[in-house]
Design a protein around this motif. Structure first.
Motif, PDB file in Angstrom:
ATOM      1  N   GLU A 109       0.825  -1.212   0.000  1.00  0.00           N
ATOM      2  CA  GLU A 109       0.000   0.000   0.000  1.00  0.00           C
ATOM      3  C   GLU A 109       0.858   1.260   0.000  1.00  0.00           C
ATOM      4  O   GLU A 109       1.925   1.292   0.608  1.00  0.00           O
ATOM      5  CB  GLU A 109      -0.875   0.032   1.260  1.00  0.00           C
ATOM      6  N   ILE A 110       0.358   2.290  -0.670  1.00  0.00           N
ATOM      7  CA  ILE A 110       0.910   3.640  -0.526  1.00  0.00           C
ATOM      8  C   ILE A 110      -0.272   4.524  -0.179  1.00  0.00           C
ATOM      9  O   ILE A 110      -1.113   4.808  -1.024  1.00  0.00           O
ATOM     10  CB  ILE A 110       1.603   4.126  -1.821  1.00  0.00           C
ATOM     11  N   SER A 111      -0.387   4.866   1.113  1.00  0.00           N
ATOM     12  CA  SER A 111      -1.598   5.583   1.539  1.00  0.00           C
ATOM     13  C   SER A 111      -1.264   6.902   2.220  1.00  0.00           C
ATOM     14  O   SER A 111      -0.524   6.938   3.195  1.00  0.00           O
ATOM     15  CB  SER A 111      -2.441   4.694   2.460  1.00  0.00           C
ATOM     16  N   PRO A 112      -1.842   7.983   1.687  1.00  0.00           N
ATOM     17  CA  PRO A 112      -1.536   9.332   2.148  1.00  0.00           C
ATOM     18  C   PRO A 112      -2.482   9.822   3.237  1.00  0.00           C
ATOM     19  O   PRO A 112      -3.611   9.379   3.346  1.00  0.00           O
ATOM     20  CB  PRO A 112      -1.756  10.173   0.895  1.00  0.00           C
ATOM     21  N   ALA A 113      -1.951  10.728   4.045  1.00  0.00           N
ATOM     22  CA  ALA A 113      -2.786  11.515   4.952  1.00  0.00           C
ATOM     23  C   ALA A 113      -2.380  12.963   4.735  1.00  0.00           C
ATOM     24  O   ALA A 113      -1.199  13.257   4.625  1.00  0.00           O
ATOM     25  CB  ALA A 113      -2.523  11.109   6.402  1.00  0.00           C
ATOM     26  N   ALA A 114      -3.360  13.848   4.636  1.00  0.00           N
ATOM     27  CA  ALA A 114      -3.038  15.255   4.375  1.00  0.00           C
ATOM     28  C   ALA A 114      -2.206  15.823   5.514  1.00  0.00           C
ATOM     29  O   ALA A 114      -2.401  15.468   6.676  1.00  0.00           O
ATOM     30  CB  ALA A 114      -4.312  16.063   4.201  1.00  0.00           C
ATOM     31  N   PHE A 115      -1.294  16.670   5.160  1.00  0.00           N
ATOM     32  CA  PHE A 115      -0.442  17.304   6.164  1.00  0.00           C
ATOM     33  C   PHE A 115      -0.107  18.686   5.645  1.00  0.00           C
ATOM     34  O   PHE A 115       0.840  18.856   4.891  1.00  0.00           O
ATOM     35  CB  PHE A 115       0.831  16.471   6.370  1.00  0.00           C
ATOM     36  N   ASP A 116      -0.897  19.648   5.989  1.00  0.00           N
ATOM     37  CA  ASP A 116      -0.702  21.004   5.475  1.00  0.00           C
ATOM     38  C   ASP A 116      -0.380  21.960   6.613  1.00  0.00           C
ATOM     39  O   ASP A 116      -0.958  21.879   7.691  1.00  0.00           O
ATOM     40  CB  ASP A 116      -1.963  21.505   4.754  1.00  0.00           C
ATOM     41  N   THR A 117       0.554  22.865   6.346  1.00  0.00           N
ATOM     42  CA  THR A 117       0.805  23.964   7.268  1.00  0.00           C
ATOM     43  C   THR A 117       0.326  25.237   6.568  1.00  0.00           C
ATOM     44  O   THR A 117      -0.217  25.169   5.465  1.00  0.00           O
ATOM     45  CB  THR A 117       2.305  24.087   7.590  1.00  0.00           C
ATOM     46  N   ASP A 118       0.554  26.377   7.171  1.00  0.00           N
ATOM     47  CA  ASP A 118       0.141  27.647   6.559  1.00  0.00           C
ATOM     48  C   ASP A 118       0.819  27.854   5.210  1.00  0.00           C
ATOM     49  O   ASP A 118       0.254  28.450   4.307  1.00  0.00           O
ATOM     50  CB  ASP A 118       0.497  28.824   7.479  1.00  0.00           C
ATOM     51  N   THR A 119       2.045  27.351   5.090  1.00  0.00           N
ATOM     52  CA  THR A 119       2.840  27.665   3.904  1.00  0.00           C
ATOM     53  C   THR A 119       3.046  26.469   2.980  1.00  0.00           C
ATOM     54  O   THR A 119       3.445  26.639   1.846  1.00  0.00           O
ATOM     55  CB  THR A 119       4.230  28.185   4.315  1.00  0.00           C
ATOM     56  N   ILE A 120       2.797  25.274   3.471  1.00  0.00           N
ATOM     57  CA  ILE A 120       3.156  24.079   2.708  1.00  0.00           C
ATOM     58  C   ILE A 120       1.954  23.168   2.526  1.00  0.00           C
ATOM     59  O   ILE A 120       1.212  22.914   3.479  1.00  0.00           O
ATOM     60  CB  ILE A 120       4.246  23.263   3.455  1.00  0.00           C
ATOM     61  N   GLU A 121       1.778  22.685   1.293  1.00  0.00           N
ATOM     62  CA  GLU A 121       0.846  21.595   1.070  1.00  0.00           C
ATOM     63  C   GLU A 121       1.678  20.324   1.095  1.00  0.00           C
ATOM     64  O   GLU A 121       2.642  20.185   0.344  1.00  0.00           O
ATOM     65  CB  GLU A 121       0.144  21.722  -0.282  1.00  0.00           C
ATOM     66  N   GLY A 122       1.345  19.429   1.996  1.00  0.00           N
ATOM     67  CA  GLY A 122       2.183  18.254   2.128  1.00  0.00           C
ATOM     68  C   GLY A 122       1.381  17.017   2.427  1.00  0.00           C
ATOM     69  O   GLY A 122       0.161  17.043   2.508  1.00  0.00           O
ATOM     70  N   SER A 123       2.108  15.933   2.595  1.00  0.00           N
ATOM     71  CA  SER A 123       1.448  14.670   2.842  1.00  0.00           C
ATOM     72  C   SER A 123       2.347  13.761   3.658  1.00  0.00           C
ATOM     73  O   SER A 123       3.557  13.715   3.450  1.00  0.00           O
ATOM     74  CB  SER A 123       1.113  13.996   1.506  1.00  0.00           C
ATOM     75  N   LEU A 124       1.740  13.070   4.628  1.00  0.00           N
ATOM     76  CA  LEU A 124       2.416  11.977   5.310  1.00  0.00           C
ATOM     77  C   LEU A 124       1.937  10.703   4.629  1.00  0.00           C
ATOM     78  O   LEU A 124       0.731  10.489   4.495  1.00  0.00           O
ATOM     79  CB  LEU A 124       2.032  11.930   6.791  1.00  0.00           C
ATOM     80  N   VAL A 125       2.855   9.887   4.189  1.00  0.00           N
ATOM     81  CA  VAL A 125       2.502   8.743   3.382  1.00  0.00           C
ATOM     82  C   VAL A 125       3.057   7.468   4.007  1.00  0.00           C
ATOM     83  O   VAL A 125       4.265   7.367   4.249  1.00  0.00           O
ATOM     84  CB  VAL A 125       3.084   8.882   1.953  1.00  0.00           C
TER      85      VAL A 125
END
Length: 140
Positions: A49-65
């Motif tokens: 599996e490759i499964s993401p969870a959203a991880f956003d800060t004020d300045t960054i769109e990111g993901s913990l995967v």
């Protein structure tokens, strides 16, 4: 967007890093699969599996995967070989962010989390399930 491309991009980057690592290829050769062929030679590695969870800060769109791999062995010392593959994957990837290229994203962190080894259903071999966590930032 993040969700469209990162899983494939991460998978390509991880595969390339594993394929370039002699500790890994000494055991599985080039057998690092998305879907193994019907009569795959053992041992081999496959992506789970490759499964993401959203991880956003004020300045960054990111993901913990969460990324899982399966290491499949059928040698007489299958459990030992499965764990050897785990160790090789850990050495190749754990905190080795600079050795993994993820096109379109910045790989902030790559952490080896855990693994487990089980005997296959038919009792013919062993499978190790390896879990890593990647933190990605969108560079776009």
């Amino acid at each position: 967007s993040m969700a469209d491309g990162f899983a494939l991009s991460l998978q390509k980057g991880l595969r390339a890093a594993l394929a370039a690592n002699s500790g890994v290829t000494n055991i599985v050769s080039s057998r690092i699969y998305d879907e193994p062929p019907q009569n795959a030679t053992f041992p081999y590695l496959r992506f789970g599996e490759i499964s993401p969870a959203a991880f956003d800060t004020d300045t960054i769109e990111g993901s913990l995967v969460a990324v899982t791999f399966e290491a499949h062995s059928r040698s007489p010392s299958g459990r030992v070989e499965a764990v050897q593959i785990v160790e090789a994957v850990k050495d190749a990837l754990h905190r080795q962010e600079s050795s993994v290229t993820v096109t379109g994203f910045n790989l902030v962190e790559l952490i080896f989390e855990t693994f487990s080894v089980t005997r296959d259903g038919e009792g013919r071999g062993y499978t190790a399930v390896i879990v890593l966590q990647a933190m990605l930032e969108d560079t776009a």
